[in-house]
Design a protein around this motif. Sequence first.
Motif, PDB file in Angstrom:
ATOM      1  N   ALA A  64       0.845  -1.201   0.000  1.00 55.97           N
ATOM      2  CA  ALA A  64       0.000   0.000   0.000  1.00 55.97           C
ATOM      3  C   ALA A  64       0.879   1.251   0.000  1.00 55.97           C
ATOM      4  O   ALA A  64       0.595   2.214  -0.712  1.00 55.97           O
ATOM      5  CB  ALA A  64      -0.946   0.001   1.194  1.00 55.97           C
ATOM      6  N   GLY A  65       1.961   1.219   0.773  1.00 54.00           N
ATOM      7  CA  GLY A  65       2.890   2.347   0.786  1.00 54.00           C
ATOM      8  C   GLY A  65       3.585   2.542  -0.548  1.00 54.00           C
ATOM      9  O   GLY A  65       3.720   3.674  -1.028  1.00 54.00           O
ATOM     10  N   GLU A  66       4.011   1.436  -1.158  1.00 54.06           N
ATOM     11  CA  GLU A  66       4.659   1.531  -2.471  1.00 54.06           C
ATOM     12  C   GLU A  66       3.682   2.030  -3.531  1.00 54.06           C
ATOM     13  O   GLU A  66       4.047   2.822  -4.399  1.00 54.06           O
ATOM     14  CB  GLU A  66       5.246   0.181  -2.879  1.00 54.06           C
ATOM     15  N   LEU A  67       2.427   1.571  -3.448  1.00 51.57           N
ATOM     16  CA  LEU A  67       1.416   2.018  -4.417  1.00 51.57           C
ATOM     17  C   LEU A  67       1.080   3.495  -4.229  1.00 51.57           C
ATOM     18  O   LEU A  67       0.770   4.188  -5.208  1.00 51.57           O
ATOM     19  CB  LEU A  67       0.157   1.167  -4.313  1.00 51.57           C
ATOM     20  N   ALA A  68       1.127   3.985  -3.002  1.00 52.89           N
ATOM     21  CA  ALA A  68       0.873   5.407  -2.761  1.00 52.89           C
ATOM     22  C   ALA A  68       1.954   6.261  -3.412  1.00 52.89           C
ATOM     23  O   ALA A  68       1.677   7.344  -3.926  1.00 52.89           O
ATOM     24  CB  ALA A  68       0.808   5.684  -1.262  1.00 52.89           C
ATOM     25  N   GLU A  69       3.190   5.756  -3.412  1.00 51.10           N
ATOM     26  CA  GLU A  69       4.291   6.478  -4.041  1.00 51.10           C
ATOM     27  C   GLU A  69       4.285   6.324  -5.550  1.00 51.10           C
ATOM     28  O   GLU A  69       4.692   7.227  -6.272  1.00 51.10           O
ATOM     29  CB  GLU A  69       5.627   5.976  -3.490  1.00 51.10           C
ATOM     30  N   ASP A  70       3.853   5.146  -6.033  1.00 50.80           N
ATOM     31  CA  ASP A  70       3.860   4.861  -7.469  1.00 50.80           C
ATOM     32  C   ASP A  70       2.613   4.060  -7.833  1.00 50.80           C
ATOM     33  O   ASP A  70       2.633   2.836  -7.803  1.00 50.80           O
ATOM     34  CB  ASP A  70       5.115   4.067  -7.845  1.00 50.80           C
ATOM     35  N   PRO A  71       1.508   4.753  -8.176  1.00 47.47           N
ATOM     36  CA  PRO A  71       0.256   4.047  -8.484  1.00 47.47           C
ATOM     37  C   PRO A  71       0.374   3.075  -9.660  1.00 47.47           C
ATOM     38  O   PRO A  71      -0.437   2.170  -9.790  1.00 47.47           O
ATOM     39  CB  PRO A  71      -0.718   5.176  -8.820  1.00 47.47           C
ATOM     40  N   GLU A  72       1.382   3.237 -10.490  1.00 51.70           N
ATOM     41  CA  GLU A  72       1.577   2.351 -11.639  1.00 51.70           C
ATOM     42  C   GLU A  72       2.536   1.198 -11.312  1.00 51.70           C
ATOM     43  O   GLU A  72       3.034   0.534 -12.212  1.00 51.70           O
ATOM     44  CB  GLU A  72       2.113   3.153 -12.829  1.00 51.70           C
ATOM     45  N   LEU A  73       2.768   0.978 -10.045  1.00 52.58           N
ATOM     46  CA  LEU A  73       3.697  -0.061  -9.603  1.00 52.58           C
ATOM     47  C   LEU A  73       3.426  -1.383 -10.313  1.00 52.58           C
ATOM     48  O   LEU A  73       2.300  -1.877 -10.344  1.00 52.58           O
ATOM     49  CB  LEU A  73       3.560  -0.276  -8.091  1.00 52.58           C
ATOM     50  N   THR A  74       4.476  -1.919 -10.909  1.00 54.96           N
ATOM     51  CA  THR A  74       4.363  -3.242 -11.507  1.00 54.96           C
ATOM     52  C   THR A  74       4.698  -4.263 -10.430  1.00 54.96           C
ATOM     53  O   THR A  74       5.349  -3.954  -9.438  1.00 54.96           O
ATOM     54  CB  THR A  74       5.327  -3.396 -12.692  1.00 54.96           C
ATOM     55  N   LEU A  75       4.242  -5.452 -10.598  1.00 53.92           N
ATOM     56  CA  LEU A  75       4.482  -6.550  -9.673  1.00 53.92           C
ATOM     57  C   LEU A  75       3.940  -6.308  -8.267  1.00 53.92           C
ATOM     58  O   LEU A  75       4.664  -6.435  -7.287  1.00 53.92           O
ATOM     59  CB  LEU A  75       5.980  -6.879  -9.615  1.00 53.92           C
ATOM     60  N   PRO A  76       2.656  -5.979  -8.159  1.00 53.98           N
ATOM     61  CA  PRO A  76       2.067  -5.874  -6.823  1.00 53.98           C
ATOM     62  C   PRO A  76       1.808  -7.282  -6.273  1.00 53.98           C
ATOM     63  O   PRO A  76       0.742  -7.866  -6.470  1.00 53.98           O
ATOM     64  CB  PRO A  76       0.769  -5.098  -7.063  1.00 53.98           C
ATOM     65  N   ARG A  77       2.812  -7.821  -5.623  1.00 51.59           N
ATOM     66  CA  ARG A  77       2.710  -9.180  -5.079  1.00 51.59           C
ATOM     67  C   ARG A  77       3.135  -9.184  -3.619  1.00 51.59           C
ATOM     68  O   ARG A  77       4.116  -8.553  -3.256  1.00 51.59           O
ATOM     69  CB  ARG A  77       3.602 -10.147  -5.861  1.00 51.59           C
ATOM     70  N   ARG A  78       2.407  -9.941  -2.820  1.00 52.85           N
ATOM     71  CA  ARG A  78       2.819 -10.131  -1.428  1.00 52.85           C
ATOM     72  C   ARG A  78       4.066 -11.011  -1.416  1.00 52.85           C
ATOM     73  O   ARG A  78       4.183 -11.940  -2.199  1.00 52.85           O
ATOM     74  CB  ARG A  78       1.728 -10.828  -0.612  1.00 52.85           C
TER      75      ARG A  78
END
Length: 168
Positions: A64-78
């Motif tokens: 969630a923190g990484e997505l807040a910084e970069d909404p286009e984040l690739t590889l949103p994986r736990r």
Amino acid sequence: MRVYIPATVTMLRALNAKGELAAVGDTAFALTPALRESYASGTAEELEYAAMTEAARASLRLLAGELAEDPELTLPRRAVISADVEDATLRPDLDFAVVRLAGSVQVSQVAAVHLDTEDAEPAVRAAAEVIDAADLGDPDAEFTLGDAEDHELAWYATEELPFLLELL
């Protein structure tokens, strides 16, 4: 003690490059006496899985923190790193499975890496966006979180980490 460290793909890349990783807030999860007591029954393996599941949920908070910084984040994986450490302090004030690590974890201490597969990405991205609402009891957010948690994390040996990251 076997601990489960919440991570992201970005953190796995750092572990691979540097040979060590500092857990965010020195926080990890483990099969603690408090966790064992909180369950009416369960084998050690089942309770270790419960600790790993808590780490996977914490990984959503990191995402969630990484997505807040970069909404286009690739590889949103736990991601969860299983490691064997000597010095971990119990933190029952935070939750039954929480421990504080004494310092960075060396790659030689890593037992395995657990990571979502590609098919989990849409559900994980959606869950990361509502994790706080789910924690506050929002039923729709809890449903979305459940969709992500329905995906099992894949298991990788430590030796596979460089190849796994290369293939992502």
